[in-house]
Design a protein around this motif. Structure first.
Motif: not given
Length: 188
Positions: A8, A74, A81, A109
Motif C-alpha cells: 500500500i 485495504v 498486504a 489502512a
C-alpha cells in the motif's frame, strides 16, 4: 514474502510528492503490485510539484482507492498486504495514525497494517519540528511505525535530486524487505 504481495502506497499533502511517485515506479519496476491511496491535498501537491496528474500516478498503481472510501479492500485486515509506505507523510496524517483516528482510508489502512503487525513506513515531511511533532512521531513509533524523514545520503555523491529520491525510496523498500538495486550500498 514474494513480490506478488501488494504494497500500500500513500501520498499525502506534505511537500515531496516525488517520493510517492518514485515508490510507485519502483514497485512497478520490481513487479510489486502497488495499491495507491492519495489524499485530496496529496493530489494538489502532486500537480504543484511535478508535471504529473492523477491519471499518471494511477497508471503506476495496480489499484487506486478514494481516500474517503473507508470500506475499500485495504481497510480490512483480511486484505493481504506486505505493509504500507506513506511518502510523503503529512503531520495531519501522522497525527491521525498516532491517535488511531481512522477517519479516512489513508489512516485506516495504516491502522490495519499496524494491528496486523505489518510494517508501516512514514516519510514524515516537515521542518523544523516542534515538540508536538516529535511526540506524535514517538507515539507512532511506539505503535510500530518506522519513522523515516526523507533525509538524503551524501556518501553516494548524488548528481541530482532524482538520485537522492531514488536512494531514499530504496531505503524505505529495505524496511519492507523488498529486494532491489536502487541504493548504492555503503562498503566501508
Amino acid at each position: 514474502m514474494s513480490n506478488s504481495d501488494p504494497l500500500i502506497v500513500g501520498i499525502t499533502g506534505a511537500t515531496g510528492a516525488a517520493l510517492g511517485v518514485e515508490t510507485l515506479r519502483a514497485c512497478r519496476d520490481l513487479g510489486v503490485p502497488a495499491h495507491l491511496v492519495i489524499t485530496e491535498t496529496g493530489l494538489r501537491a502532486l500537480t504543484l510539484e511535478t508535471d504529473l496528474g492523477f491519471d499518471d500516478v494511477k497508471a503506476l498503481a495496480a489499484q487506486t482507492y478514494p481516500n474517503k472510501d473507508v470500506g475499500a479492500a485495504v481497510a480490512s485486515g483480511s486484505f493481504k498486504a506486505r505493509g504500507m509506505i506513506i511518502a510523503p507523510c503529512s503531520i495531519k496524517t501522522l497525527s491521525g495514525i498516532a491517535g488511531s483516528f481512522s477517519h479516512n482510508l489513508m489512516i485506516r489502512a495504516a491502522d490495519v497494517c499496524l494491528k496486523e503487525r505489518r510494517p508501516v513506513v512514514l516519510m514524515v515531511r516537515e521542518t523544523p519540528l516542534h515538540k508536538g511533532h516529535l511526540s506524535l512521531m514517538s507515539r507512532a513509533a511506539d505503535l510500530g511505525c518506522h519513522i523515516m524523514p526523507p533525509m538524503p545520503a551524501f556518501y553516494t555523491k548524488p548528481q541530482s535530486i532524482d538520485d537522492m529520491v531514488r536512494h531514499i525510496v530504496g531505503r524505505a523498500l529495505d524496511l519492507m524487505s523488498i529486494e532491489h538495486d536502487r541504493v548504492d550500498r555503503w562498503q566501508g
